[in-house]
Design an enzyme around this catalytic site. Structure first.
Site, PDB file in Angstrom:
ATOM      1  N   ARG A  18      48.260  36.387  27.282  1.00  0.00           N
ATOM      2  CA  ARG A  18      47.731  37.688  26.860  1.00  0.00           C
ATOM      3  C   ARG A  18      47.661  38.622  28.075  1.00  0.00           C
ATOM      4  O   ARG A  18      48.372  39.608  28.131  1.00  0.00           O
ATOM      5  CB  ARG A  18      46.348  37.511  26.212  1.00  0.00           C
ATOM      6  CG  ARG A  18      45.869  38.706  25.374  1.00  0.00           C
ATOM      7  CD  ARG A  18      45.197  39.802  26.176  1.00  0.00           C
ATOM      8  NE  ARG A  18      44.067  39.280  26.972  1.00  0.00           N
ATOM      9  CZ  ARG A  18      43.517  39.961  27.952  1.00  0.00           C
ATOM     10  NH1 ARG A  18      43.955  41.165  28.289  1.00  0.00           N
ATOM     11  NH2 ARG A  18      42.529  39.433  28.657  1.00  0.00           N
ATOM     12  N   ASP A  19      46.868  38.294  29.084  1.00  0.00           N
ATOM     13  CA  ASP A  19      46.774  39.202  30.231  1.00  0.00           C
ATOM     14  C   ASP A  19      48.070  39.178  31.039  1.00  0.00           C
ATOM     15  O   ASP A  19      48.486  40.203  31.593  1.00  0.00           O
ATOM     16  CB  ASP A  19      45.580  38.832  31.121  1.00  0.00           C
ATOM     17  CG  ASP A  19      44.907  40.062  31.719  1.00  0.00           C
ATOM     18  OD1 ASP A  19      45.258  41.192  31.319  1.00  0.00           O
ATOM     19  OD2 ASP A  19      44.035  39.906  32.590  1.00  0.00           O
TER      20      ASP A  19
ATOM     21  N   HIS B  89      50.974  41.757  30.268  1.00  0.00           N
ATOM     22  CA  HIS B  89      51.103  43.074  30.923  1.00  0.00           C
ATOM     23  C   HIS B  89      52.265  43.108  31.911  1.00  0.00           C
ATOM     24  O   HIS B  89      52.942  44.129  32.057  1.00  0.00           O
ATOM     25  CB  HIS B  89      49.828  43.392  31.727  1.00  0.00           C
ATOM     26  CG  HIS B  89      48.681  43.870  30.902  1.00  0.00           C
ATOM     27  ND1 HIS B  89      48.684  45.059  30.217  1.00  0.00           N
ATOM     28  CD2 HIS B  89      47.458  43.320  30.663  1.00  0.00           C
ATOM     29  CE1 HIS B  89      47.528  45.230  29.597  1.00  0.00           C
ATOM     30  NE2 HIS B  89      46.764  44.181  29.842  1.00  0.00           N
TER      31      HIS B  89
ATOM     32  N   SER C  21      38.223  44.121  36.247  1.00  0.00           N
ATOM     33  CA  SER C  21      39.517  44.655  35.795  1.00  0.00           C
ATOM     34  C   SER C  21      40.318  45.290  36.917  1.00  0.00           C
ATOM     35  O   SER C  21      41.546  45.342  36.863  1.00  0.00           O
ATOM     36  CB  SER C  21      39.295  45.705  34.700  1.00  0.00           C
ATOM     37  OG  SER C  21      38.450  45.217  33.697  1.00  0.00           O
TER      38      SER C  21
ATOM     39  N   HIS D 213      35.979  36.927  34.780  1.00  0.00           N
ATOM     40  CA  HIS D 213      37.434  37.123  34.725  1.00  0.00           C
ATOM     41  C   HIS D 213      37.824  37.946  35.944  1.00  0.00           C
ATOM     42  O   HIS D 213      37.415  39.102  36.078  1.00  0.00           O
ATOM     43  CB  HIS D 213      37.752  37.857  33.408  1.00  0.00           C
ATOM     44  CG  HIS D 213      39.176  38.303  33.233  1.00  0.00           C
ATOM     45  ND1 HIS D 213      40.013  37.755  32.291  1.00  0.00           N
ATOM     46  CD2 HIS D 213      39.908  39.262  33.851  1.00  0.00           C
ATOM     47  CE1 HIS D 213      41.201  38.355  32.341  1.00  0.00           C
ATOM     48  NE2 HIS D 213      41.162  39.277  33.293  1.00  0.00           N
TER      49      HIS D 213
ATOM     50  N   HIS E  85      40.538  39.398  39.166  1.00  0.00           N
ATOM     51  CA  HIS E  85      41.894  39.801  39.556  1.00  0.00           C
ATOM     52  C   HIS E  85      42.004  39.704  41.077  1.00  0.00           C
ATOM     53  O   HIS E  85      41.003  39.733  41.787  1.00  0.00           O
ATOM     54  CB  HIS E  85      42.224  41.205  39.037  1.00  0.00           C
ATOM     55  CG  HIS E  85      42.597  41.196  37.588  1.00  0.00           C
ATOM     56  ND1 HIS E  85      43.888  41.097  37.155  1.00  0.00           N
ATOM     57  CD2 HIS E  85      41.829  41.222  36.471  1.00  0.00           C
ATOM     58  CE1 HIS E  85      43.926  41.086  35.829  1.00  0.00           C
ATOM     59  NE2 HIS E  85      42.674  41.154  35.375  1.00  0.00           N
TER      60      HIS E  85
END
Lengths: 340, 340
Positions: A20-21, A24, A174, A201, A203
């Site tokens: 899903r991520d 991108h 994010s 979550h 990054h």
């Protein structure tokens, strides 16, 4: 390791949004066979949750954000078919997705549903969390771009998510902006405010996704998101196989078979991506400025068009605290920078 | 950042071995123009020290370890010419290099000389540290594969290095094995034992190179090694531009211009490497097993030859605590694994 035994016996649940991520990074163009191959390998490794979908979630495939190769239905069916033990996860941001999308996904076998909103807008999840609970799936509430809110605000927003029905709540970094101390402070505040598992979550824009995830666990998070080879937009996500190896070495238990996980990560590298994510100069500045990673492409386009340095544009967007959905601002800010 | 002010006003000296440790990743084949282009960009960014050479240091170019494209003399001349502010660094491991190599390098303008030995062999540096001091260059003593020694042993070995003339001492995480807590314990022990600046050199096999470098600084290290885009063998080194950005955000001062550093990193990516390093499955296991990153290629070759899984071979080599120079053991261990 003698000095790293904090975690002994503690369990960490790894949530895997590679499909899903990560989507991108390839403009949502994965095919059914790619989804199936990775999902089967992740399932064999014992991943607790395998999430699939358009990068922006259920219902988001569109001309404006980018059309996925497959429909939500086709993606869910492909992964559902490949899973024997792992639970199937989906992600939905109200505005892009609707209650009808949720019903469709749960009917197709989604077990865990993430309802995702900007970090100060927990109240808009009420209807959707309700739908998920009514249909018997596990409901998670998550706050995007969470560096834009204080630890107290995040704790309050997470408290509200649980009141609205979320069975796990947490924060997304994010923009890839956090330092480990930032994460620890926020997760501690949230964990003190709620009685459900806390999610983190990360990054990797500042090269700290693994360290931030460890800081989250040490501060009380129980569900950590990570993707194979860090597959994701810009600098990518927390690298799944690295995180699992480090957590296990620190004495935490993930229930994942590392050897099989390495196999899944190799499949991800070979089958899903052109190359694993790298922290290039633009992604680094994007993280420093606290801008949503998904803005990388339009920022580079606008900078080239106006003949300005994308670094300046990222910093200006960071100062304006732009959020996902405000892509239209990029051109305006670029133009103003050129004039200035 | 409100919660990350530990470093305010503290100075961190960044030592850049992009053109030496990175050289491993391209089998020591950089050309003079590549060296000059990167060195000039690093100099413009204000890097305090730019190190150059064969990956294994002065005098190491050989059939066994790999021949460099250029002689030590040619490499030093190219970088010396490009530097206006940065000091020129070299690296030498006794056994591969000699006192004559040191004299040659210092005559050609080397300002900072690293004498590097296995973590328990500080005593073999006596002659070479003496030569460096006699010729007026700055002498550093560094311990390789330092995870193989305890904090107390490392402190003792570093103390010995200072007695033998080292003006800065420290540890290399040659295998990329450390967690931040491992680094903190070791740097604290060393900093308490010596009166000279303490050095930390990380690798990214566990995705923790930036976090480990921060842990080192917080524990008292003053000199941190890092390379542009993490250029280096296997999973690569601490990513220079990311580390500088994070340190500056935490309030530490590096004296480096970040914008110009990003330019240098872009040049490194475009001109020096095929692609920036990635943490692939083999590099991850190599780090977990505590095996020297430089073993990756021969381990993969031996595993293929014997038809065994390279992961098993790395783990077996880790159990045997092999060190650089023991490449001959790889085939033997592979054969035994096959028989078993």
């Amino acid at each position: 390791m003698d000095e790293a035994t904090q975690g002994r016996t503690a369990r960490v649940l790894i949530h895997d949004p590679t499909l899903r991520d990560g989507h991108h990074a390839v403009r949502h163009q994965l095919e059914a066979a790619q989804l199936r191959d990775y999902a089967a390998a992740a399932d064999a490794a014992g991943l607790p949750v395998v999430e699939v979908g358009h990068g922006n979630g259920l219902g988001a495939s569109s001309l404006q954000i980018g059309r996925a190769r497959l429909s939500d239905t086709a993606m869910l069916a492909a992964v559902r078919e490949a899973l024997t033990r792992s639970r199937l996860g989906v992600f939905m941001a109200p505005g892009w997705g609707t209650a009808a999308d949720l019903r469709g996904a749960i009917t197709l076998g989604a077990d865990v549903v993430r309802i995702a909103v900007h970090c100060t807008e927990a109240d808009v999840t009420e209807r959707h969390l309700g739908v998920v609970r009514d249909l018997g799936a596990e409901a998670h509430g998550v706050l995007l771009m969470s560096h834009m809110a204080s630890p107290d605000q995040l704790a309050e927003q997470c408290g509200l998510l649980t009141e609205l029905g979320a069975q796990a709540v947490g924060i997304f970094d994010s923009a890839g902006y956090y330092l480990p101390s930032d994460v620890a402070t926020r997760i501690e505040a949230i964990a003190a405010a709620v009685d459900v598992p806390v999610i983190f979550h990360g990054h990797n824009n500042l090269g700290l996704a693994v360290a931030n995830s460890i800081a989250a666990v040490q501060a009380g998070a129980q569900i950590i998101d990570a993707t194979a080879r860090g597959f994701g937009a810009g600098a990518g996500n927390t690298q799944l196989e690295v995180l699992v190896a480090v957590l296990e070495r620190m004495g935490y238990s993930t229930g994942i078979d590392l050897r099989r996980l390495l196999n899944a990560a190799d499949i991800a590298e070979e089958r899903l991506m052109k190359a694993p994510p790298v922290i290039d100069s633009v992604s680094l500045v994007s993280g420093l400025a606290g801008v949503f990673s998904g803005f990388k492409k339009p920022v580079l386009d606008a900078a080239r068009c106006e003949g300005i340095d994308p670094v300046d544009l990222f910093l200006a967007l960071g100062e304006r605290q732009v959020v996902a959905g405000q892509e239209d601002l990029i051109g305006d800010v670029a133009q103003k920078l050129k004039e200035a």
